[in-house]
Design a protein around this motif. Structure first.
Motif, PDB file in Angstrom:
ATOM      1  N   LEU A   1      -4.162  25.502   2.033  1.00  0.00           N
ATOM      2  CA  LEU A   1      -5.493  25.393   1.431  1.00  0.00           C
ATOM      3  C   LEU A   1      -5.979  26.817   1.190  1.00  0.00           C
ATOM      4  O   LEU A   1      -5.885  27.653   2.090  1.00  0.00           O
ATOM      5  N   HIS A   2      -6.487  27.106   0.005  1.00  0.00           N
ATOM      6  CA  HIS A   2      -6.899  28.466  -0.337  1.00  0.00           C
ATOM      7  C   HIS A   2      -5.762  29.448  -0.036  1.00  0.00           C
ATOM      8  O   HIS A   2      -5.816  30.214   0.920  1.00  0.00           O
TER       9      HIS A   2
ATOM     10  N   ARG B   1     -22.945  24.628  -7.038  1.00  0.00           N
ATOM     11  CA  ARG B   1     -22.816  25.911  -6.322  1.00  0.00           C
ATOM     12  C   ARG B   1     -22.804  27.098  -7.280  1.00  0.00           C
ATOM     13  O   ARG B   1     -22.824  28.220  -6.875  1.00  0.00           O
TER      14      ARG B   1
ATOM     15  N   CYS C   1     -16.578  22.908  -0.599  1.00  0.00           N
ATOM     16  CA  CYS C   1     -15.384  22.453  -1.316  1.00  0.00           C
ATOM     17  C   CYS C   1     -14.723  21.325  -0.565  1.00  0.00           C
ATOM     18  O   CYS C   1     -13.685  20.826  -0.978  1.00  0.00           O
ATOM     19  N   GLU C   2     -15.286  20.905   0.567  1.00  0.00           N
ATOM     20  CA  GLU C   2     -14.754  19.857   1.443  1.00  0.00           C
ATOM     21  C   GLU C   2     -13.388  20.228   2.012  1.00  0.00           C
ATOM     22  O   GLU C   2     -12.658  19.384   2.526  1.00  0.00           O
ATOM     23  N   GLY C   3     -13.043  21.496   1.926  1.00  0.00           N
ATOM     24  CA  GLY C   3     -11.741  21.943   2.422  1.00  0.00           C
ATOM     25  C   GLY C   3     -11.659  21.908   3.942  1.00  0.00           C
ATOM     26  O   GLY C   3     -10.595  21.632   4.499  1.00  0.00           O
TER      27      GLY C   3
ATOM     28  N   LEU D   1     -10.932  18.526   4.921  1.00  0.00           N
ATOM     29  CA  LEU D   1      -9.561  18.226   4.521  1.00  0.00           C
ATOM     30  C   LEU D   1      -8.573  18.791   5.539  1.00  0.00           C
ATOM     31  O   LEU D   1      -7.506  18.216   5.757  1.00  0.00           O
TER      32      LEU D   1
ATOM     33  N   GLU E   1     -13.620  12.337  -3.150  1.00  0.00           N
ATOM     34  CA  GLU E   1     -14.084  13.667  -2.798  1.00  0.00           C
ATOM     35  C   GLU E   1     -15.456  13.884  -3.431  1.00  0.00           C
ATOM     36  O   GLU E   1     -15.602  13.702  -4.636  1.00  0.00           O
TER      37      GLU E   1
ATOM     38  N   ARG F   1     -12.207  28.398  -3.921  1.00  0.00           N
ATOM     39  CA  ARG F   1     -13.185  27.676  -3.086  1.00  0.00           C
ATOM     40  C   ARG F   1     -14.001  26.659  -3.873  1.00  0.00           C
ATOM     41  O   ARG F   1     -14.934  26.054  -3.340  1.00  0.00           O
ATOM     42  N   ILE F   2     -13.678  26.473  -5.153  1.00  0.00           N
ATOM     43  CA  ILE F   2     -14.335  25.381  -5.883  1.00  0.00           C
ATOM     44  C   ILE F   2     -13.915  24.063  -5.251  1.00  0.00           C
ATOM     45  O   ILE F   2     -14.690  23.123  -5.144  1.00  0.00           O
ATOM     46  N   CYS F   3     -12.674  23.993  -4.797  1.00  0.00           N
ATOM     47  CA  CYS F   3     -12.171  22.713  -4.307  1.00  0.00           C
ATOM     48  C   CYS F   3     -11.127  22.870  -3.218  1.00  0.00           C
ATOM     49  O   CYS F   3     -10.198  23.651  -3.364  1.00  0.00           O
ATOM     50  N   GLY F   4     -11.276  22.096  -2.148  1.00  0.00           N
ATOM     51  CA  GLY F   4     -10.294  22.133  -1.067  1.00  0.00           C
ATOM     52  C   GLY F   4      -9.008  21.401  -1.423  1.00  0.00           C
ATOM     53  O   GLY F   4      -7.927  21.792  -1.006  1.00  0.00           O
ATOM     54  N   ILE F   5      -9.119  20.335  -2.202  1.00  0.00           N
ATOM     55  CA  ILE F   5      -7.931  19.518  -2.475  1.00  0.00           C
ATOM     56  C   ILE F   5      -7.026  20.197  -3.501  1.00  0.00           C
ATOM     57  O   ILE F   5      -5.821  20.160  -3.387  1.00  0.00           O
TER      58      ILE F   5
ATOM     59  N   SER G   1     -17.114  17.385  -6.057  1.00  0.00           N
ATOM     60  CA  SER G   1     -17.665  18.733  -5.801  1.00  0.00           C
ATOM     61  C   SER G   1     -17.069  19.716  -6.791  1.00  0.00           C
ATOM     62  O   SER G   1     -17.721  20.643  -7.272  1.00  0.00           O
TER      63      SER G   1
END
Ligand code: SF4
Ligand code: SF4
Lengths: 422, 269
Positions: A156-157, A40, B29-31, B34, A14, A60-64, A418
């Motif tokens: 996600l989120h 960001r 965030c690459e979400g 994903l 990632e 939203r810092i990270c999707g995973i 990210s």
């Protein structure tokens, strides 16, 4: 002869990271792990925002690992405002957390790591050559994600997770169906253990300090003391002494250090510090792979993730049973903002995540700090990379082999770049 | 990309040519990427419809031959501008993928500080890190299509990509989230004491958040016919402050035209 290797934007990780290696006559001249990701500035974005923005924005810092960020953020706000979650909320959060761990680890095991052992560039060719494996991996991941939808509103989120609890509770009938699906998945995990047993991991080792949360009586996931294999122990709110962030030239992510030049966090660190708390079946898997603490082979992080998959699935079945046996209470507690500082530490798939906020009396954020697990791992990746290239160059491995091993090393940490730059 | 994708797909008995698509991530965030991988149940069908030639998050292979480029993330640095322009030159269709690409996403909250030096120092101290004002993709290159959402909704992505592959046009709803929310027979969140931007936000998410009893934050940007003062009146009627409304309006950047005109869009530390 000088060999230079440059891998711009390592694939199947990632975010954006680059490996640069220079070798002369079998000796290492230079090896660098560079993070070039664009920042960001989340810690600045939060300043001036009211408390309820924090989990929403920071997810939203990270999707995973958006669920992990949401939970760390909520914990920091709740700790600041003196809210303790109810037992029901804690169990639902842990279950949600487990499913994030499961989907993230499976993504790493099957989509990112496994292609290396099949000598493929991605999982796509395996659709033809090993359709059963791909279908099984997708099925397990789907279960984890579906259960995230059921509890958090989406995979996600998440939408339903808020300071004080949840906006709404899952349907019990639906929850009980997940108990059945989790039971089915245990059989697939046995097959996964067999599959990974056929892969030969590089035997590379380097003495490392491993840092994780410490569970008092259970495997750690949300909150708790910070411990290291070098014997350091700190309270959750002393995280700054644990992480000691500093800026470096080669990276837009900060680096961390504790007792030595670098330390490692993540699944391997958790097991190295907490193996006794693993579910017995998960501990058996660990033993089968020779994962007896303290293991200092970074490639074993992948196996540690596999062990955790077994642990979280079995613990989730118990959690669902406990939730089904109890009556639903109110989903959410009231929130009274106050002038305070709050810290939330959570073990996300890649290691300890810290969120810390300072609020004014109206509940507005005046200062924010987020310390990301991959940020804590970067210095260790750098040191491992140097040692790895030194060793394999001396053994006379080709630059193609060294390139692949270097990429596999970075991948073994399952970096979330990210996220680490944020 | 292997034999799995070599089979010809047919639609209504007519063979469909699989377009070559590439995914590119910028500040994000690459979400949204994903979400493609998160589509376990239909991932393989999706992969048979298009030929993915570049997807760094999941593939080592890379190719510069593509027709459709999905751009995820906002543009925040000079090198991103160059990379984006190069992609634009190669792509027939350029898709702004997700709220970061469409509006700047949460990242554009950085722009509300007048002193950008303060932003950098707050996070990096005296260690300098290059950055510039956050821009949506269409501020840098022309965009052919937008897919809204933070994150994008996977069902909607599939529908849009299917239409693209079949050469059909893509039409976004002009009506607001409230329409979908009412169709799902939800209790209105205002009646449960929660603010919601559903009345002014573009639909297409099937009222994702309100159905989870969480108010809308406007991640898909404005609906066709937006009445901000009416929205403010509803907020005031239900006892929510101007600030609570502003927090939501400025969160994803879709309402920047309005937060600017409210005169309070730029807040200093
Ligand atoms: S739009 Fe949202 S989900 Fe998509 S990349 Fe940006 S922050 Fe992530
Ligand atoms: S909850 Fe939101 S989207 Fe639903 S009807 Fe009310 S205002 Fe509209």
């Amino acid at each position: 002869m000088t060999i230079t290797i440059a891998i711009h934007h390592v694939a199947r990780v990632e975010g954006h990271g680059t490996i640069k290696i220079a070798i002369q006559d079998g000796e290492l001249l230079d090896a660098r792990w560079e993070v070039v990701e664009t920042p960001r500035f989340f810690e600045a974005l939060l300043v001036g925002k009211r408390w309820e923005n924090a989990p929403y924005i920071t997810s939203r810092i990270c999707g995973i690992c958006s669920i992990g960020h949401t939970l760390a953020s909520i914990r920091a706000v709740e700790n600041a405002f003196g809210i303790s979650p109810t037992v029901q909320t804690s169990k639902l959060r842990l279950l949600l957390k487990h499913m994030e761990t499961l989907q993230s680890h499976l993504l790493h095991l099957y989509f990112l790591v496994a292609p290396d052992f099949f000598n493929k560039g991605s999982i796509v060719p395996l659709v033809e050559s090993h359709p059963d494996i791909v279908t099984m991996a997708a099925g397990m991941k789907l279960l984890a994600n579906d259960l995230c939808d059921c509890i958090g509103g989406r995979r996600l989120h998440p939408t339903r997770t808020v300071v004080g609890g949840f906006t709404m509770l899952p349907d019990k009938k639906e929850l009980s169906r997940f108990r059945g699906r989790l039971n089915d998945v245990t059989a697939d995990l046995v097959k996964t253990v067999e599959l990974f047993g056929t892969f030969t991991l590089p035997s590379f080792e380097r003495e490392t300090e491993y840092v994780s949360l410490r569970g008092e009586d259970c495997y750690p996931f949300i909150g708790g003391d910070l411990v290291s294999t070098d014997g350091v122990r700190r309270r959750e709110d002393e995280y700054v002494q644990m992480t000691n962030e500093y800026g470096v030239e080669q990276s837009t992510s900060k680096w961390c250090r504790l007792s030595r030049g670098s330390f490692a966090v993540g699944a391997l660190a958790r097991i190295n510090n907490n193996a006794a708390f693993l579910h017995p079946a998960a501990r058996d898997v660990a033993t089968g792979f020779g994962l007896a603490p303290v293991v200092c082979n970074p490639f074993m992080n992948t196996i540690a993730q596999l062990v955790e998959c077994v642990h979280v699935v079995l613990e989730s079945i118990t959690l669902i049973e406990e939730l089904l046996d109890s009556r639903w209470e109110a989903p959410r507690q009231a929130v009274e903002p106050r002038e305070a500082r709050g810290i939330g530490a959570v073990e996300v798939p890649r290691g300890i995540l810290y969120h810390c906020y300072e609020f004014d009396s109206g509940g507005k954020i005046v200062k924010a700090d987020c310390v990301i697990p991959t940020g804590q791992n970067h210095a260790n990746i750098q040191h491992d990379l140097e040692a790895l290239v030194t060793r394999y160059a001396a053994e006379g491995k080709s630059d193609a082999e060294i390139t692949k091993l270097a990429e596999m090393l970075v991948r073994a940490y399952d970096p979330c770049i990210s996220c680490s730059v944020h | 990309m292997g034999a799995a994708q070599a089979k010809t797909k047919t639609y209504l008995g007519v063979p469909v040519r699989r377009p070559k698509v590439a995914f590119f991530d910028f500040s994000s965030c690459e979400g949204c990427q994903l979400q493609i991988v998160n589509n376990e149940a239909t991932l393989l069908d999706f992969l048979s419809l298009v030929e993915v030639v570049s997807f760094r998050e999941a593939m080592s292979e890379r190719s510069d031959e593509y027709e459709i480029a999905f751009i995820e993330g906002s543009i925040t640095r000079g090198d991103e501008v160059h990379r984006l322009r190069a992609i634009r030159e190669k792509a027939d269709i350029l898709v702004a993928f997700g709220s970061c690409a469409c509006f700047g996403g949460v990242n554009q909250l950085k722009n509300r500080f007048a002193d950008q030096g303060w932003v950098t120092r707050t996070v990096y101290g005296e260690h300098p890190v290059e950055t510039s004002a956050v821009q949506p993709v269409d501020r840098v290159v022309p965009v052919d299509l937008r897919i809204y959402g933070c994150p994008v909704k996977k069902e909607e992505v599939e529908k849009i990509v299917t239409n693209l592959a079949l050469g059909k046009s893509v039409v976004h709803p002009e009506y607001p989230v409230c329409t979908e929310c009412k169709a799902r027979e939800n209790i209105c969140l205002f009646d449960l004491g929660e603010p919601c931007l559903g009345p002014i936000t573009r639909a297409g998410c099937d009222a994702w958040c309100p159905t989870g009893r969480a108010g809308c934050w406007g991640c898909r940007g404005p609906a066709g016919d937006v009445n901000i003062s009416q929205m403010e009146a509803i907020m005031t009627d239900y006892g929510f402050s101007h600030e609570e409304m502003l927090d939501r309006l400025e969160c994803f950047g879709g309402f920047s035209a309005y937060t600017g005109s409210l005169g309070k869009g730029v807040r200093r530390k």
